[in-house]
Design an enzyme around this catalytic site. Structure first.
Site, PDB file in Angstrom:
ATOM      1  N   ASN A   1      40.378  30.619  43.531  1.00 28.19           N
ATOM      2  CA  ASN A   1      41.880  30.356  42.849  1.00 28.19           C
ATOM      3  C   ASN A   1      42.271  28.918  42.573  1.00 28.19           C
ATOM      4  O   ASN A   1      42.014  27.958  43.536  1.00 28.19           O
ATOM      5  CB  ASN A   1      43.158  31.118  43.543  1.00 28.19           C
ATOM      6  CG  ASN A   1      43.169  30.804  44.830  1.00 28.19           C
ATOM      7  OD1 ASN A   1      42.115  30.338  45.545  1.00 28.19           O
ATOM      8  ND2 ASN A   1      44.246  30.857  45.322  1.00 28.19           N
TER       9      ASN A   1
ATOM     10  N   GLU B   1      45.235  26.648  41.603  1.00 23.31           N
ATOM     11  CA  GLU B   1      46.895  26.688  41.474  1.00 23.31           C
ATOM     12  C   GLU B   1      47.333  25.574  40.860  1.00 23.31           C
ATOM     13  O   GLU B   1      46.461  24.603  40.714  1.00 23.31           O
ATOM     14  CB  GLU B   1      47.473  26.930  42.858  1.00 23.31           C
ATOM     15  CG  GLU B   1      46.942  28.167  43.684  1.00 23.31           C
ATOM     16  CD  GLU B   1      48.140  28.345  44.804  1.00 23.31           C
ATOM     17  OE1 GLU B   1      48.709  27.395  45.170  1.00 23.31           O
ATOM     18  OE2 GLU B   1      47.993  29.841  44.943  1.00 23.31           O
TER      19      GLU B   1
ATOM     20  N   CYS C   1      43.191  32.646  38.905  1.00 25.53           N
ATOM     21  CA  CYS C   1      42.769  33.292  39.951  1.00 25.53           C
ATOM     22  C   CYS C   1      41.204  33.204  40.325  1.00 25.53           C
ATOM     23  O   CYS C   1      40.500  32.907  39.286  1.00 25.53           O
ATOM     24  CB  CYS C   1      42.979  34.964  39.934  1.00 25.53           C
ATOM     25  SG  CYS C   1      44.727  35.455  40.037  1.00 25.53           S
TER      26      CYS C   1
ATOM     27  N   GLU D   1      38.813  35.451  40.604  1.00 18.99           N
ATOM     28  CA  GLU D   1      38.044  36.220  40.103  1.00 18.99           C
ATOM     29  C   GLU D   1      37.986  35.973  38.360  1.00 18.99           C
ATOM     30  O   GLU D   1      36.768  35.943  37.971  1.00 18.99           O
ATOM     31  CB  GLU D   1      38.562  37.935  39.781  1.00 18.99           C
ATOM     32  CG  GLU D   1      38.840  38.440  40.934  1.00 18.99           C
ATOM     33  CD  GLU D   1      40.087  38.404  41.790  1.00 18.99           C
ATOM     34  OE1 GLU D   1      40.578  37.046  41.796  1.00 18.99           O
ATOM     35  OE2 GLU D   1      40.597  39.047  42.381  1.00 18.99           O
TER      36      GLU D   1
ATOM     37  N   CYS E   1      44.314  41.241  41.441  1.00 13.03           N
ATOM     38  CA  CYS E   1      45.603  41.675  40.442  1.00 13.03           C
ATOM     39  C   CYS E   1      45.598  42.065  39.136  1.00 13.03           C
ATOM     40  O   CYS E   1      44.413  42.303  38.752  1.00 13.03           O
ATOM     41  CB  CYS E   1      46.362  40.176  40.393  1.00 13.03           C
ATOM     42  SG  CYS E   1      45.773  39.114  38.885  1.00 13.03           S
TER      43      CYS E   1
ATOM     44  N   CYS F   1      43.622  40.276  36.386  1.00 12.05           N
ATOM     45  CA  CYS F   1      42.282  40.195  36.891  1.00 12.05           C
ATOM     46  C   CYS F   1      41.568  41.452  36.402  1.00 12.05           C
ATOM     47  O   CYS F   1      40.353  41.654  36.051  1.00 12.05           O
ATOM     48  CB  CYS F   1      41.897  39.698  38.250  1.00 12.05           C
ATOM     49  SG  CYS F   1      42.284  37.689  38.255  1.00 12.05           S
TER      50      CYS F   1
HETATM   51  N1  THU Z   1      45.021  35.367  43.417  1.00  9.73           N
HETATM   52  C1  THU Z   1      43.588  35.596  43.185  1.00  9.73           C
HETATM   53  O1  THU Z   1      42.813  34.300  43.194  1.00  9.73           O
HETATM   54  N2  THU Z   1      43.037  36.688  42.853  1.00  9.73           N
HETATM   55  C2  THU Z   1      43.785  37.795  42.931  1.00  9.73           C
HETATM   56  O2  THU Z   1      43.376  38.823  42.331  1.00  9.73           O
HETATM   57  C3  THU Z   1      45.241  37.893  43.385  1.00  9.73           C
HETATM   58  C4  THU Z   1      45.890  36.475  43.489  1.00  9.73           C
HETATM   59  C5  THU Z   1      45.726  34.144  43.936  1.00  9.73           C
HETATM   60  C6  THU Z   1      46.612  33.452  42.758  1.00  9.73           C
HETATM   61  C7  THU Z   1      47.378  32.565  43.741  1.00  9.73           C
HETATM   62  O3  THU Z   1      46.688  31.384  43.885  1.00  9.73           O
HETATM   63  C8  THU Z   1      47.210  33.116  45.244  1.00  9.73           C
HETATM   64  O4  THU Z   1      46.429  33.979  45.116  1.00  9.73           O
HETATM   65  C9  THU Z   1      48.613  33.881  45.591  1.00  9.73           C
HETATM   66  O5  THU Z   1      49.108  34.668  44.659  1.00  9.73           O
END
Ligand code: THU
Length: 128
Positions: free
Chosen positions: A43, A45, A54, A56, A87, A90
């Site tokens: 991820n 941010e 994210c 994925e 999520c 994704c």
């Molecule tokens: N996140 C992912 O990388 N993948 C997911 O499927 C769920 C959430 C990350 C996004 C964000 O940087 C952190 O997790 C908290 O939501």
């Protein structure tokens, strides 16, 4: 080590590159293509939270941008003891490139594999 655990362990390593100063929740992903290549992602941010990508989608974008659109498995890992599932956004992106594939989640003790259709039934598809 079986293939799914191996892919999960690669996702765990990819997690180390996560840029997650806002949530503190680091995620790694590893996408396996039909020709045996693994693309990793984490991820990434942003201070404008909605711009966060994210793990994925990072991995899938890397595969697709290198010309590999046939992904057969994607593993997801975090520091959480619970399984980390993709999520909603994704799941839709995973469906686009691996609707017949498998989503792998795990922890130290257990690895689980789901069909994409199990985690995203009745996916949106642009049928014109
Ligand atoms: N996140 C992912 O990388 N993948 C997911 O499927 C769920 C959430 C990350 C996004 C964000 O940087 C952190 O997790 C908290 O939501």
């Amino acid at each position: 080590m079986d293939e799914n655990r191996k892919l999960y362990e690669i996702a765990l390593m990819a997690k180390e590159n996560a840029y997650a100063p806002y949530s503190g929740f680091k995620v790694g992903a590893a996408a396996l293509t039909d020709d045996g290549i693994v693309y990793t992602g984490c991820n990434v941010e942003n201070s404008s939270y909605g711009a966060t990508i994210c793990a994925e989608r990072t991995a899938i974008a890397k595969a697709v941008s290198e010309g590999r659109k046939n992904i057969i498995k994607i593993a997801i890992a975090s520091d959480n003891k619970k399984f980390t599932y993709p999520c909603g956004i994704c799941r839709q992106v995973i469906w686009e490139f691996m609707s017949q594939g498998e989503i792998i989640v795990g922890n130290d003790n257990e690895i689980k594999a789901y069909k994409v259709s199990e985690l995203l039934p009745h996916a949106f598809a642009l049928d014109k």
